[in-house]
Design an enzyme around this catalytic site. Structure first.
Site, PDB file in Angstrom:
ATOM      1  CG  ASN A  32      -2.109   0.949   0.997  1.00  0.00           C
ATOM      2  OD1 ASN A  32      -2.367   1.818   1.793  1.00  0.00           O
ATOM      3  ND2 ASN A  32      -2.791   0.823  -0.123  1.00  0.00           N
ATOM      4  N   GLY A  36       5.957   8.238   1.199  1.00  0.00           N
ATOM      5  CA  GLY A  36       6.924   7.945   2.269  1.00  0.00           C
ATOM      6  C   GLY A  36       7.797   6.764   1.881  1.00  0.00           C
ATOM      7  CG  HIS A  37       6.067   2.875   1.553  1.00  0.00           C
ATOM      8  ND1 HIS A  37       4.719   3.097   1.536  1.00  0.00           N
ATOM      9  CD2 HIS A  37       6.309   2.118   2.649  1.00  0.00           C
ATOM     10  CE1 HIS A  37       4.150   2.495   2.577  1.00  0.00           C
ATOM     11  NE2 HIS A  37       5.098   1.898   3.273  1.00  0.00           N
ATOM     12  N   GLY A 149      12.087   4.205   7.876  1.00  0.00           N
ATOM     13  CA  GLY A 149      11.528   5.539   8.092  1.00  0.00           C
ATOM     14  C   GLY A 149      11.592   5.963   9.556  1.00  0.00           C
ATOM     15  CD  GLN A 155       9.636  -0.818  11.915  1.00  0.00           C
ATOM     16  OE1 GLN A 155       8.650  -1.486  12.152  1.00  0.00           O
ATOM     17  NE2 GLN A 155       9.823  -0.239  10.745  1.00  0.00           N
ATOM     18  CB  VAL A 178       7.212  11.586   3.404  1.00  0.00           C
ATOM     19  CG1 VAL A 178       6.524  12.373   2.297  1.00  0.00           C
ATOM     20  CG2 VAL A 178       8.642  11.246   3.020  1.00  0.00           C
ATOM     21  CB  SER A 188      -0.825   1.869   4.772  1.00  0.00           C
ATOM     22  OG  SER A 188       0.460   1.827   4.233  1.00  0.00           O
ATOM     23  NE  ARG A 189      -1.313   0.908  11.145  1.00  0.00           N
ATOM     24  CZ  ARG A 189      -1.673  -0.328  11.410  1.00  0.00           C
ATOM     25  NH1 ARG A 189      -2.927  -0.622  11.540  1.00  0.00           N
ATOM     26  NH2 ARG A 189      -0.775  -1.283  11.546  1.00  0.00           N
TER      27      ARG A 189
HETATM   28  P1  AMP Z   1       5.286  -0.088   6.373  1.00  0.00           P
HETATM   29  O1  AMP Z   1       4.903  -0.435   4.982  1.00  0.00           O
HETATM   30  O2  AMP Z   1       4.271   0.711   7.098  1.00  0.00           O
HETATM   31  O3  AMP Z   1       5.760  -1.294   7.158  1.00  0.00           O
HETATM   32  O4  AMP Z   1       6.556   0.867   6.269  1.00  0.00           O
HETATM   33  C1  AMP Z   1       7.692   0.473   5.575  1.00  0.00           C
HETATM   34  C2  AMP Z   1       8.767   1.489   5.801  1.00  0.00           C
HETATM   35  O5  AMP Z   1       8.344   2.763   5.339  1.00  0.00           O
HETATM   36  C3  AMP Z   1       9.136   1.656   7.290  1.00  0.00           C
HETATM   37  O6  AMP Z   1      10.542   1.814   7.409  1.00  0.00           O
HETATM   38  C4  AMP Z   1       8.408   2.927   7.653  1.00  0.00           C
HETATM   39  O7  AMP Z   1       9.011   3.623   8.723  1.00  0.00           O
HETATM   40  C5  AMP Z   1       8.537   3.726   6.360  1.00  0.00           C
HETATM   41  N1  AMP Z   1       7.504   4.758   6.283  1.00  0.00           N
HETATM   42  C6  AMP Z   1       6.173   4.608   6.419  1.00  0.00           C
HETATM   43  N2  AMP Z   1       5.541   5.800   6.327  1.00  0.00           N
HETATM   44  C7  AMP Z   1       6.510   6.732   6.148  1.00  0.00           C
HETATM   45  C8  AMP Z   1       6.514   8.152   6.003  1.00  0.00           C
HETATM   46  N3  AMP Z   1       5.391   8.863   6.024  1.00  0.00           N
HETATM   47  N4  AMP Z   1       7.697   8.765   5.841  1.00  0.00           N
HETATM   48  C9  AMP Z   1       8.856   8.068   5.815  1.00  0.00           C
HETATM   49  N5  AMP Z   1       8.914   6.725   5.943  1.00  0.00           N
HETATM   50  C10 AMP Z   1       7.769   6.061   6.113  1.00  0.00           C
END
Ligand code: AMP
Length: 290
Positions: A32, A36-37, A149, A155, A178, A188-189
């Site tokens: 998703n 940010g990703h 992130g 984490q 971001v 994603s939430r």
């Molecule tokens: P997730 O898919 O939520 O497990 O996130 C995967 C990676 O993307 C993790 O390292 C998160 O910290 C990073 N991440 C998620 N949202 C953001 C954001 N808004 N800005 C920067 N990194 C992000």
């Protein structure tokens, strides 16, 4: 861009990259994908020859079955986005290939301090799930660097500790959060929020910024700051779960000689749990913000 499901195929490709002396950047995600990703991917691609992104909704890091069921699955759209970036491999394994044994027989990796405080206290088992999957991915992908992130601040610290404790030769790169134009951290939430909740969600950033300003002005009455902030959250219709001001290196309460603090927030807007944080350089000159 290769979309790889099989662990065997992944290992073969990784072996080839290593033989060719290519450097590998790894970005783990649960899909998703949003900007940010993509920022993590951009940072990774600037620092390595090959970029490997994983998309895997890791069941063992969910402490709530409903949350796992509701987690958005958008693999087709994700791959379309990734094609536009410099990604060489998208690793999308099945749950059964990652957890071949029953989950209760799976070897578990624990980073005891980081997985038990703050978020770890309210989400039992969550960080053990994260540490376990990241170890698996590090072993399979053997990256030179991995990007995480700052949005998931606890984490990030946990991963740094894991890398140090388990002697992984992997450079961990942290990427600043971001945000949307109004300050809400992309997540994603956020898709789960109603229009009205989305409006209210902007207060998370606003309230964290107010605490930051107070800290920069030299206010160290932490209990008072937190009490005021909690009131502001509740008035905005946000139910805080975790609200803390901690040392950004140790996650312990800040001391007179702490150099950097982190404001940690997690809380509920209706049925959606959001997290955010803000770092504060405690050595910064106060007059910067006056
Ligand atoms: P997730 O898919 O939520 O497990 O996130 C995967 C990676 O993307 C993790 O390292 C998160 O910290 C990073 N991440 C998620 N949202 C953001 C954001 N808004 N800005 C920067 N990194 C992000």
């Amino acid at each position: 861009m290769f979309i790889v499901k099989s662990l065997l195929v992944l290992r073969k490709k990784i072996k080839k990259y290593h033989q060719q002396q290519k450097t590998i950047a790894f970005i783990p995600t649960m899909g998703n994908l949003h900007k940010g990703h993509m920022e993590l991917i951009n940072v990774g691609s600037l620092q390595a020859d090959i970029v490997v992104v994983s998309i895997f909704i890791n069941p063992i890091q969910f402490d709530n079955k409903e949350d796992l069921k509701q987690y958005p699955r958008t693999i087709y759209e994700d791959c379309e986005q990734l094609k536009k970036h410099k990604v060489h491999i998208v690793f999308v394994p099945n749950e059964s290939s990652i957890y071949r044994n029953k989950i209760d027989r799976q070897t578990i990796v624990d980073v005891p301090y980081h997985s038990s405080v703050l978020e770890g206290e309210t989400r039992p088992g969550h960080f053990r799930g994260v540490a376990t999957i990241i170890c698996k991915f590090f072993n399979l992908i053997q990256p030179h660097i991995a990007c995480f992130g700052e949005k998931d601040f606890q984490q990030l610290l946990l991963i740094r500790q894991l890398v140090s404790d388990m002697n992984y030769d992997i450079k961990i790169i942290s990427v600043p959060t971001v945000r949307d134009n109004d300050g809400l951290a992309l997540s994603s939430r956020n898709n789960h929020l109603t229009c009205e909740e989305r409006q209210r969600a902007r207060n998370i950033y606003k309230i964290l910024k107010k605490i930051k300003t107070q800290l920069l002005l030299g206010n160290r009455r932490i209990t008072n700051l937190l009490r005021t902030a909690e009131k502001q959250f509740l008035e905005s219709g946000i139910q805080p779960d975790i609200l803390a001001i901690r040392d950004a290196y140790t996650l312990k309460p800040i001391k007179f000689n702490s150099k950097k603090a982190v404001l940690l927030f997690s809380g509920w807007l209706g049925k959606t749990r959001l997290i955010d944080n803000m770092q504060v350089n405690l050595l910064e000159k106060k007059d910067h913000i006056l």
